[in-house]
Motif scaffolding. Structure first.
Motif, PDB file in Angstrom:
ATOM      1  N   TYR A 105      -5.635   9.240  10.739  1.00 27.84           N
ATOM      2  CA  TYR A 105      -6.536   8.401  11.524  1.00 27.84           C
ATOM      3  C   TYR A 105      -5.983   6.992  11.728  1.00 27.84           C
ATOM      4  O   TYR A 105      -6.687   6.118  12.224  1.00 27.84           O
ATOM      5  CB  TYR A 105      -7.905   8.313  10.847  1.00 27.84           C
ATOM      6  CG  TYR A 105      -8.533   9.670  10.665  1.00 27.84           C
ATOM      7  CD1 TYR A 105      -8.927  10.424  11.760  1.00 27.84           C
ATOM      8  CD2 TYR A 105      -8.716  10.218   9.408  1.00 27.84           C
ATOM      9  CE1 TYR A 105      -9.479  11.670  11.615  1.00 27.84           C
ATOM     10  CE2 TYR A 105      -9.281  11.468   9.245  1.00 27.84           C
ATOM     11  CZ  TYR A 105      -9.661  12.189  10.353  1.00 27.84           C
ATOM     12  OH  TYR A 105     -10.209  13.420  10.194  1.00 27.84           O
ATOM     13  N   ASP A 106      -4.733   6.758  11.358  1.00 30.57           N
ATOM     14  CA  ASP A 106      -4.105   5.456  11.525  1.00 30.57           C
ATOM     15  C   ASP A 106      -3.865   5.205  13.013  1.00 30.57           C
ATOM     16  O   ASP A 106      -3.209   6.011  13.688  1.00 30.57           O
ATOM     17  CB  ASP A 106      -2.778   5.424  10.756  1.00 30.57           C
ATOM     18  CG  ASP A 106      -2.095   4.082  10.832  1.00 30.57           C
ATOM     19  OD1 ASP A 106      -2.784   3.076  11.115  1.00 30.57           O
ATOM     20  OD2 ASP A 106      -0.872   4.024  10.595  1.00 30.57           O
ATOM     21  N   PRO A 107      -4.394   4.114  13.589  1.00 29.19           N
ATOM     22  CA  PRO A 107      -4.244   3.871  15.027  1.00 29.19           C
ATOM     23  C   PRO A 107      -2.782   3.774  15.471  1.00 29.19           C
ATOM     24  O   PRO A 107      -2.425   4.229  16.554  1.00 29.19           O
ATOM     25  CB  PRO A 107      -4.963   2.543  15.263  1.00 29.19           C
ATOM     26  CG  PRO A 107      -5.815   2.329  14.084  1.00 29.19           C
ATOM     27  CD  PRO A 107      -5.217   3.096  12.955  1.00 29.19           C
TER      28      PRO A 107
END
Length: 160
Positions: free
Chosen positions: A71-73
């Motif tokens: 979920y790291d942008p």
């Protein structure tokens, strides 16, 4: 826990024993244990309520088993850019690209795309080697005639 070691806690207990005195120390120790128990009870009830509301377990062992880095942008954006670069390499040139290639003059450095209200300047040297717009912008000898859109499309299909 807050950088406190056993030695530091022991030192705090000895200082508290001297400051509070032997008569008041058991009463304060009892109040401290009640405060810790109430805090632990509050945390447990809040955790169970959050688990019930969200439907997701909040236990550390289950969270550690999940890969939260997905979920790291930054990772999401880099994956999306990598996918578009792969698609760009495999797709044949569109009608719009061929139309832009017909407007390119030999020796031109920039390609202007987009509407007139928001034009974009693209450096032709940054385009892939087999891009029809880059091929059309290559300087040609004096005797050569300018390439038409159909010749550029034929050259691109011969390359591909």
């Amino acid at each position: 826990m807050f950088g406190l070691t056993f030695e530091k806690l022991f030192l705090v207990a000895i200082i508290a024993g001297f400051v509070l005195g032997p008569q008041r120390l058991p009463g304060y120790a009892h109040q401290l244990t009640r405060a810790v128990r109430s805090m632990r009870h509050f945390v447990d009830t809040t955790r169970t309520a959050a688990e019930a509301d969200m439907g997701v377990p909040l236990r550390r062992s289950e969270w550690e088993s999940m890969n939260l880095r997905q979920y790291d942008p930054r990772r999401i954006v880099s994956d999306a850019l990598r996918d578009t670069n792969e698609l760009r390499d495999t797709e044949p040139p569109s009608e719009q690209v061929l139309a832009e290639a017909a407007r390119v003059r030999p020796g031109q450095k920039y390609l202007i795309t987009g509407p007139s209200s928001h034009p974009r300047r693209i450096l032709i040297d940054s385009l892939p080697q087999d891009d029809p717009r880059r091929i059309a912008a290559q300087p040609q000898p004096e005797a050569a005639t300018s390439a038409t859109a159909t010749e550029i499309g034929a050259a691109h299909t011969a390359l591909g």
